[in-house]
Scaffold this motif. Structure first.
Motif, PDB file in Angstrom:
ATOM      1  N   MET A   1       0.811  -1.063  -0.127  1.00 40.41           N
ATOM      2  CA  MET A   1       0.013   0.065  -0.069  1.00 40.41           C
ATOM      3  C   MET A   1       0.793   1.359   0.124  1.00 40.41           C
ATOM      4  SD  MET A   1      -2.708   1.213   2.759  1.00 40.41           S
ATOM      5  CE  MET A   1      -3.852   0.031   2.730  1.00 40.41           C
ATOM      6  N   PHE A   2       0.518   2.102  -0.697  1.00 45.59           N
ATOM      7  CA  PHE A   2       1.114   3.363  -0.775  1.00 45.59           C
ATOM      8  C   PHE A   2       0.280   4.690  -0.529  1.00 45.59           C
ATOM      9  CE2 PHE A   2       3.178   0.728  -4.223  1.00 45.59           C
ATOM     10  CZ  PHE A   2       4.458   1.021  -3.970  1.00 45.59           C
ATOM     11  N   VAL A   3       0.849   5.542   0.152  1.00 46.25           N
ATOM     12  CA  VAL A   3      -0.126   6.729   0.618  1.00 46.25           C
ATOM     13  C   VAL A   3       0.761   7.928   0.551  1.00 46.25           C
ATOM     14  CG1 VAL A   3       0.346   6.423   2.866  1.00 46.25           C
ATOM     15  CG2 VAL A   3      -1.374   7.917   2.239  1.00 46.25           C
ATOM     16  N   PHE A   4       0.451   9.051  -0.077  1.00 50.58           N
ATOM     17  CA  PHE A   4       1.162  10.353  -0.134  1.00 50.58           C
ATOM     18  C   PHE A   4       0.193  11.504  -0.231  1.00 50.58           C
ATOM     19  CE2 PHE A   4       1.521   7.939  -4.091  1.00 50.58           C
ATOM     20  CZ  PHE A   4       0.955   8.782  -5.061  1.00 50.58           C
ATOM     21  N   ASP A   5       0.454  12.516   0.125  1.00 53.64           N
ATOM     22  CA  ASP A   5      -0.674  13.655   0.090  1.00 53.64           C
ATOM     23  C   ASP A   5       0.079  14.853  -0.743  1.00 53.64           C
ATOM     24  OD1 ASP A   5      -2.818  15.356   0.291  1.00 53.64           O
ATOM     25  OD2 ASP A   5      -2.174  16.077   2.484  1.00 53.64           O
ATOM     26  N   ASP A   6       1.162  15.390  -0.216  1.00 54.29           N
ATOM     27  CA  ASP A   6       1.794  16.488  -0.890  1.00 54.29           C
ATOM     28  C   ASP A   6       2.452  16.248  -2.049  1.00 54.29           C
ATOM     29  OD1 ASP A   6       0.705  18.159   1.413  1.00 54.29           O
ATOM     30  OD2 ASP A   6       2.808  18.178   2.272  1.00 54.29           O
ATOM     31  N   PRO A   7       2.431  17.109  -3.244  1.00 58.36           N
ATOM     32  CA  PRO A   7       3.367  16.902  -4.460  1.00 58.36           C
ATOM     33  C   PRO A   7       4.618  16.471  -4.405  1.00 58.36           C
ATOM     34  CG  PRO A   7       1.683  18.708  -4.622  1.00 58.36           C
ATOM     35  CD  PRO A   7       1.746  18.574  -3.390  1.00 58.36           C
ATOM     36  N   GLY A   8       5.374  17.105  -3.367  1.00 59.42           N
ATOM     37  CA  GLY A   8       6.898  16.827  -3.416  1.00 59.42           C
ATOM     38  C   GLY A   8       6.947  15.141  -2.930  1.00 59.42           C
ATOM     39  N   GLY A   9       6.492  14.926  -2.055  1.00 59.58           N
ATOM     40  CA  GLY A   9       6.427  13.489  -1.591  1.00 59.58           C
ATOM     41  C   GLY A   9       5.829  12.593  -2.704  1.00 59.58           C
ATOM     42  N   GLY A  10       4.889  13.240  -3.125  1.00 55.62           N
ATOM     43  CA  GLY A  10       4.335  12.382  -4.244  1.00 55.62           C
ATOM     44  C   GLY A  10       5.159  12.030  -5.423  1.00 55.62           C
ATOM     45  N   LEU A  11       5.982  13.027  -5.878  1.00 54.94           N
ATOM     46  CA  LEU A  11       6.841  12.836  -6.945  1.00 54.94           C
ATOM     47  C   LEU A  11       7.917  11.733  -6.695  1.00 54.94           C
ATOM     48  CD1 LEU A  11       7.467  16.477  -7.938  1.00 54.94           C
ATOM     49  CD2 LEU A  11       6.103  14.733  -9.410  1.00 54.94           C
ATOM     50  N   ALA A  12       8.359  11.645  -5.277  1.00 50.25           N
ATOM     51  CA  ALA A  12       9.236  10.486  -4.851  1.00 50.25           C
ATOM     52  C   ALA A  12       8.570   9.226  -4.986  1.00 50.25           C
ATOM     53  CB  ALA A  12       9.867  10.848  -3.558  1.00 50.25           C
ATOM     54  N   VAL A  13       7.403   9.131  -4.335  1.00 54.10           N
ATOM     55  CA  VAL A  13       6.974   7.879  -4.162  1.00 54.10           C
ATOM     56  C   VAL A  13       6.345   7.218  -5.390  1.00 54.10           C
ATOM     57  CG1 VAL A  13       4.991   6.377  -3.104  1.00 54.10           C
ATOM     58  CG2 VAL A  13       6.290   8.271  -1.820  1.00 54.10           C
ATOM     59  N   ILE A  14       5.864   8.378  -6.250  1.00 57.03           N
ATOM     60  CA  ILE A  14       5.362   7.975  -7.736  1.00 57.03           C
ATOM     61  C   ILE A  14       6.506   7.346  -8.605  1.00 57.03           C
ATOM     62  CG2 ILE A  14       4.416   8.686  -9.852  1.00 57.03           C
ATOM     63  CD1 ILE A  14       2.714  10.818  -8.227  1.00 57.03           C
ATOM     64  N   THR A  15       7.578   7.875  -8.319  1.00 62.59           N
ATOM     65  CA  THR A  15       8.802   7.481  -9.122  1.00 62.59           C
ATOM     66  C   THR A  15       8.831   5.925  -8.499  1.00 62.59           C
ATOM     67  OG1 THR A  15       9.603   9.461  -9.267  1.00 62.59           O
ATOM     68  CG2 THR A  15      11.172   7.851  -9.594  1.00 62.59           C
ATOM     69  N   LEU A  16       8.942   5.478  -7.321  1.00 61.58           N
ATOM     70  CA  LEU A  16       9.272   4.164  -6.727  1.00 61.58           C
ATOM     71  C   LEU A  16       8.039   3.488  -7.220  1.00 61.58           C
ATOM     72  CD1 LEU A  16      10.820   2.391  -5.118  1.00 61.58           C
ATOM     73  CD2 LEU A  16       9.488   3.084  -2.947  1.00 61.58           C
TER      74      LEU A  16
END
Length: 348
Positions: A1-16
């Motif tokens: 399961m992935f969870v992220f809210d802010d775009p900054g963290g989103g960019l890092a997690v989406i890349t993963l």
């Protein structure tokens, strides 16, 4: 399961997510804040929107419905990611956290139901200096893994469309400047005699006269920022023959704006690194104290750091700029973070 809210963290997690989606036998469930919607749609990643602030019961329902073997989260300002980390800790489910920027370490766990010293999360951090700084804030160093940032690895080391700028800078318009604005409370400015934007406008106005060239300044507001009467008054005061100032439309692409710009000016956001990865001159306005790790990272990327004082900024702008687009820095973030997750799942 992935969870992220802010775009900054989103960019890092989406890349993963993009990397882990290539692994066989992995079922991925993604919960994302609304500001990540467009990028997830562009990348055709299935997701469910999650609010920035959620109640414990909502987190429990999300957790129980999917029953994950591992939780991978960002570190945003709301509590959604942390409420799910709380459930992971409660249920002894493995948790990997992707730290996305060099500041506010302890604050990112402010909604934790456990003490920082006792967290079970494994935290992927950008570099050894970050690990040292977090250890000084009483994080357990055994839970901190130096991996690098996946998004910065992607920007500086892979030929994605996002950072593909021709060497001849054919998209750039000379004397176009881009200012990446932020809400002053976010960057830590509460009291000021002169608005930071006014100092920038003063400097650009004098620089344009010195160069005998009209400058066009495009102001891009932060997603959480709205223009104010004070900002609009400043713009009207400085929008003259030698300096054209406007706030960009909300639907304009940041990367398109960077491509058109000769230089990008801001404070200290991930967008500054995007600008350098695209080969643009990038100037960080030093208005509040920042971590040594962030200073080192910006200098590595070729970001110029200058105090927000008119004479210093004018001197910086007047210097001839020759730095080229950076490559082969921030390497390894994608594979290192993927390896942490796969090791936790015993799949490596």
């Amino acid at each position: 399961m992935f969870v992220f809210d802010d775009p900054g963290g989103g960019l890092a997690v989406i890349t993963l997510i993009e990397r882990l989606s290539k692994e066989k036998d992995l079922e991925l469930k993604v919960y994302a804040g609304k500001l990540n919607t467009e990028i997830l749609k562009q990348k055709k990643i299935d997701f469910i929107n999650i609010e920035s602030m959620i109640k414990e019961g909502i987190a429990g329902k999300i957790f129980n419905d999917f029953n994950p073997d591992i939780l991978i989260s960002g570190t945003s300002g709301g509590n959604a990611e942390q409420e799910l980390r709380n459930k992971a800790q409660e249920k002894s489910v493995k948790s990997v956290v992707i730290l996305d920027f060099w500041k506010d370490y302890s604050r990112r766990w402010m909604y934790a139901a456990y003490e920082i010293e006792k967290l079970n999360d494994k935290v992927c951090v950008m570099d050894e200096e970050t690990k040292k700084e977090m250890t000084e804030e009483k994080f357990n160093p055994a839970r901190l893994i130096v991996t690098g940032n996946p998004y910065l690895d992607k920007l500086f080391n892979y030929d994605y469309d996002e950072c593909d700028v021709n060497d001849d800078n054919e998209n750039m318009t000379e004397n176009n400047f881009l200012f990446l604005s932020q809400p002053l409370n976010i960057i830590g400015i509460k009291d000021y005699k002169i608005h930071p934007l006014e100092i920038l406008l003063q400097s650009l106005s004098e620089f344009s006269k010195k160069q005998n060239h009209k400058i066009n300044l495009n102001i891009r507001l932060h997603p959480l920022e709205k223009d104010s009467d004070e900002m609009n008054k400043l713009i009207s005061n400085y929008d003259r023959d030698n300096l054209s100032v406007q706030i960009s439309a909300n639907d304009e692409s940041l990367k398109d704006q960077i491509r058109r710009s000769e230089a990008v000016i801001g404070f200290n956001t991930i967008a500054m690194f995007e600008s350098r990865a695209m080969g643009r001159r990038t100037i960080s306005l030093n208005v509040v104290p920042v971590k040594n790790s962030l200073i080192n990272a910006m200098l590595s990327a070729g970001i110029e750091i200058v105090s927000l004082e008119k004479d210093e900024l004018l001197n910086c702008l007047s210097k001839k700029y020759t730095d080229k687009k950076k490559r082969n820095i921030f390497a390894g973030g994608i594979e290192n973070c993927a390896r942490v997750v796969l090791n936790e799942l015993n799949l490596n």
